[in-house]
Design a protein around this motif. Structure first.
Motif, PDB file in Angstrom:
ATOM      1  N   TRP A  35       4.883  -4.832   3.481  1.00 27.99           N
ATOM      2  CA  TRP A  35       5.241  -3.574   2.832  1.00 27.99           C
ATOM      3  C   TRP A  35       4.257  -2.484   3.232  1.00 27.99           C
ATOM      4  O   TRP A  35       3.109  -2.775   3.538  1.00 27.99           O
ATOM      5  CB  TRP A  35       5.209  -3.747   1.309  1.00 27.99           C
ATOM      6  CG  TRP A  35       6.195  -4.759   0.851  1.00 27.99           C
ATOM      7  CD1 TRP A  35       5.996  -6.106   0.741  1.00 27.99           C
ATOM      8  CD2 TRP A  35       7.551  -4.532   0.486  1.00 27.99           C
ATOM      9  NE1 TRP A  35       7.152  -6.719   0.320  1.00 27.99           N
ATOM     10  CE2 TRP A  35       8.110  -5.780   0.147  1.00 27.99           C
ATOM     11  CE3 TRP A  35       8.336  -3.386   0.390  1.00 27.99           C
ATOM     12  CZ2 TRP A  35       9.433  -5.902  -0.274  1.00 27.99           C
ATOM     13  CZ3 TRP A  35       9.655  -3.511  -0.021  1.00 27.99           C
ATOM     14  CH2 TRP A  35      10.175  -4.757  -0.349  1.00 27.99           C
ATOM     15  N   PHE A  52       0.832  -4.338   3.309  1.00 26.42           N
ATOM     16  CA  PHE A  52       0.568  -5.145   2.134  1.00 26.42           C
ATOM     17  C   PHE A  52       1.516  -6.336   2.100  1.00 26.42           C
ATOM     18  O   PHE A  52       2.669  -6.224   2.532  1.00 26.42           O
ATOM     19  CB  PHE A  52       0.712  -4.285   0.878  1.00 26.42           C
ATOM     20  CG  PHE A  52      -0.174  -3.071   0.920  1.00 26.42           C
ATOM     21  CD1 PHE A  52      -1.485  -3.139   0.474  1.00 26.42           C
ATOM     22  CD2 PHE A  52       0.274  -1.871   1.450  1.00 26.42           C
ATOM     23  CE1 PHE A  52      -2.323  -2.035   0.533  1.00 26.42           C
ATOM     24  CE2 PHE A  52      -0.547  -0.763   1.522  1.00 26.42           C
ATOM     25  CZ  PHE A  52      -1.849  -0.848   1.060  1.00 26.42           C
ATOM     26  N   LYS A  53       1.029  -7.457   1.585  1.00 21.98           N
ATOM     27  CA  LYS A  53       1.816  -8.694   1.600  1.00 21.98           C
ATOM     28  C   LYS A  53       2.940  -8.702   0.584  1.00 21.98           C
ATOM     29  O   LYS A  53       3.940  -9.375   0.776  1.00 21.98           O
ATOM     30  CB  LYS A  53       0.904  -9.892   1.371  1.00 21.98           C
ATOM     31  CG  LYS A  53      -0.078 -10.119   2.500  1.00 21.98           C
ATOM     32  CD  LYS A  53      -0.945 -11.315   2.238  1.00 21.98           C
ATOM     33  CE  LYS A  53      -1.938 -11.481   3.381  1.00 21.98           C
ATOM     34  NZ  LYS A  53      -2.771 -12.661   3.214  1.00 21.98           N
ATOM     35  N   SER A  54       2.778  -7.962  -0.514  1.00 21.54           N
ATOM     36  CA  SER A  54       3.822  -7.968  -1.540  1.00 21.54           C
ATOM     37  C   SER A  54       4.132  -6.540  -1.988  1.00 21.54           C
ATOM     38  O   SER A  54       3.323  -5.622  -1.813  1.00 21.54           O
ATOM     39  CB  SER A  54       3.383  -8.794  -2.744  1.00 21.54           C
ATOM     40  OG  SER A  54       2.342  -8.133  -3.446  1.00 21.54           O
ATOM     41  N   HIS A  55       5.293  -6.390  -2.573  1.00 20.76           N
ATOM     42  CA  HIS A  55       5.703  -5.098  -3.105  1.00 20.76           C
ATOM     43  C   HIS A  55       4.738  -4.667  -4.210  1.00 20.76           C
ATOM     44  O   HIS A  55       4.355  -3.496  -4.290  1.00 20.76           O
ATOM     45  CB  HIS A  55       7.138  -5.186  -3.628  1.00 20.76           C
ATOM     46  CG  HIS A  55       7.714  -3.874  -4.018  1.00 20.76           C
ATOM     47  ND1 HIS A  55       7.485  -3.292  -5.247  1.00 20.76           N
ATOM     48  CD2 HIS A  55       8.509  -3.019  -3.324  1.00 20.76           C
ATOM     49  CE1 HIS A  55       8.118  -2.138  -5.307  1.00 20.76           C
ATOM     50  NE2 HIS A  55       8.756  -1.940  -4.155  1.00 20.76           N
ATOM     51  N   ALA A  56       4.329  -5.607  -5.049  1.00 18.08           N
ATOM     52  CA  ALA A  56       3.405  -5.304  -6.148  1.00 18.08           C
ATOM     53  C   ALA A  56       2.059  -4.806  -5.626  1.00 18.08           C
ATOM     54  O   ALA A  56       1.483  -3.853  -6.167  1.00 18.08           O
ATOM     55  CB  ALA A  56       3.208  -6.532  -7.032  1.00 18.08           C
ATOM     56  N   GLU A  57       1.567  -5.443  -4.573  1.00 16.44           N
ATOM     57  CA  GLU A  57       0.293  -5.023  -3.966  1.00 16.44           C
ATOM     58  C   GLU A  57       0.413  -3.615  -3.396  1.00 16.44           C
ATOM     59  O   GLU A  57      -0.489  -2.782  -3.556  1.00 16.44           O
ATOM     60  CB  GLU A  57      -0.092  -6.019  -2.875  1.00 16.44           C
ATOM     61  CG  GLU A  57      -1.445  -5.819  -2.265  1.00 16.44           C
ATOM     62  CD  GLU A  57      -1.762  -6.862  -1.191  1.00 16.44           C
ATOM     63  OE1 GLU A  57      -2.357  -6.464  -0.177  1.00 16.44           O
ATOM     64  OE2 GLU A  57      -1.414  -8.035  -1.359  1.00 16.44           O
ATOM     65  N   ALA A  58       1.532  -3.327  -2.747  1.00 21.54           N
ATOM     66  CA  ALA A  58       1.746  -1.997  -2.179  1.00 21.54           C
ATOM     67  C   ALA A  58       1.874  -0.949  -3.281  1.00 21.54           C
ATOM     68  O   ALA A  58       1.326   0.152  -3.167  1.00 21.54           O
ATOM     69  CB  ALA A  58       2.990  -2.003  -1.298  1.00 21.54           C
ATOM     70  N   THR A  59       2.559  -1.294  -4.351  1.00 22.16           N
ATOM     71  CA  THR A  59       2.696  -0.374  -5.477  1.00 22.16           C
ATOM     72  C   THR A  59       1.356  -0.070  -6.107  1.00 22.16           C
ATOM     73  O   THR A  59       1.057   1.080  -6.458  1.00 22.16           O
ATOM     74  CB  THR A  59       3.669  -0.944  -6.529  1.00 22.16           C
ATOM     75  OG1 THR A  59       4.955  -1.142  -5.894  1.00 22.16           O
ATOM     76  CG2 THR A  59       3.835  -0.012  -7.704  1.00 22.16           C
ATOM     77  N   ALA A  60       0.513  -1.082  -6.242  1.00 24.95           N
ATOM     78  CA  ALA A  60      -0.828  -0.880  -6.789  1.00 24.95           C
ATOM     79  C   ALA A  60      -1.636   0.060  -5.897  1.00 24.95           C
ATOM     80  O   ALA A  60      -2.360   0.946  -6.389  1.00 24.95           O
ATOM     81  CB  ALA A  60      -1.546  -2.208  -6.964  1.00 24.95           C
ATOM     82  N   ALA A  61      -1.529  -0.108  -4.585  1.00 30.54           N
ATOM     83  CA  ALA A  61      -2.244   0.773  -3.659  1.00 30.54           C
ATOM     84  C   ALA A  61      -1.722   2.200  -3.752  1.00 30.54           C
ATOM     85  O   ALA A  61      -2.501   3.163  -3.728  1.00 30.54           O
ATOM     86  CB  ALA A  61      -2.109   0.253  -2.229  1.00 30.54           C
TER      87      ALA A  61
END
Length: 69
Positions: A35, A52-61
């Motif tokens: 992502w 980013f490896k996950s959607h959640a990780e990308a959203t956090a960034a």
């Protein structure tokens, strides 16, 4: 200038719909295995460096970026 790929165009449309000067959108990479976070600062669009490896990780960034502007 060539057209944007559909995922990136959707991200830009999503950011424009907010009506805010600063926004971010998460979309899959071209390969679809990670992502990326696309950002909008007034009328300038760019992407955060890296993927980013996950959607959640990308959203956090993206959220961290938004809080830092």
């Amino acid at each position: 200038m060539p057209p944007l790929r559909p995922e990136l165009q959707a991200a830009h449309d999503e950011m424009d719909e907010t009506g805010q000067d600063y926004a971010f959108a998460v979309c899959p990479t071209w390969q679809g295995d990670a992502w990326e976070v696309n950002t909008k600062e007034v009328n300038i669009y760019s992407a955060l460096s890296g993927t980013f490896k996950s959607h959640a990780e990308a959203t956090a960034a993206g959220t961290a970026w938004l809080l830092g502007v």
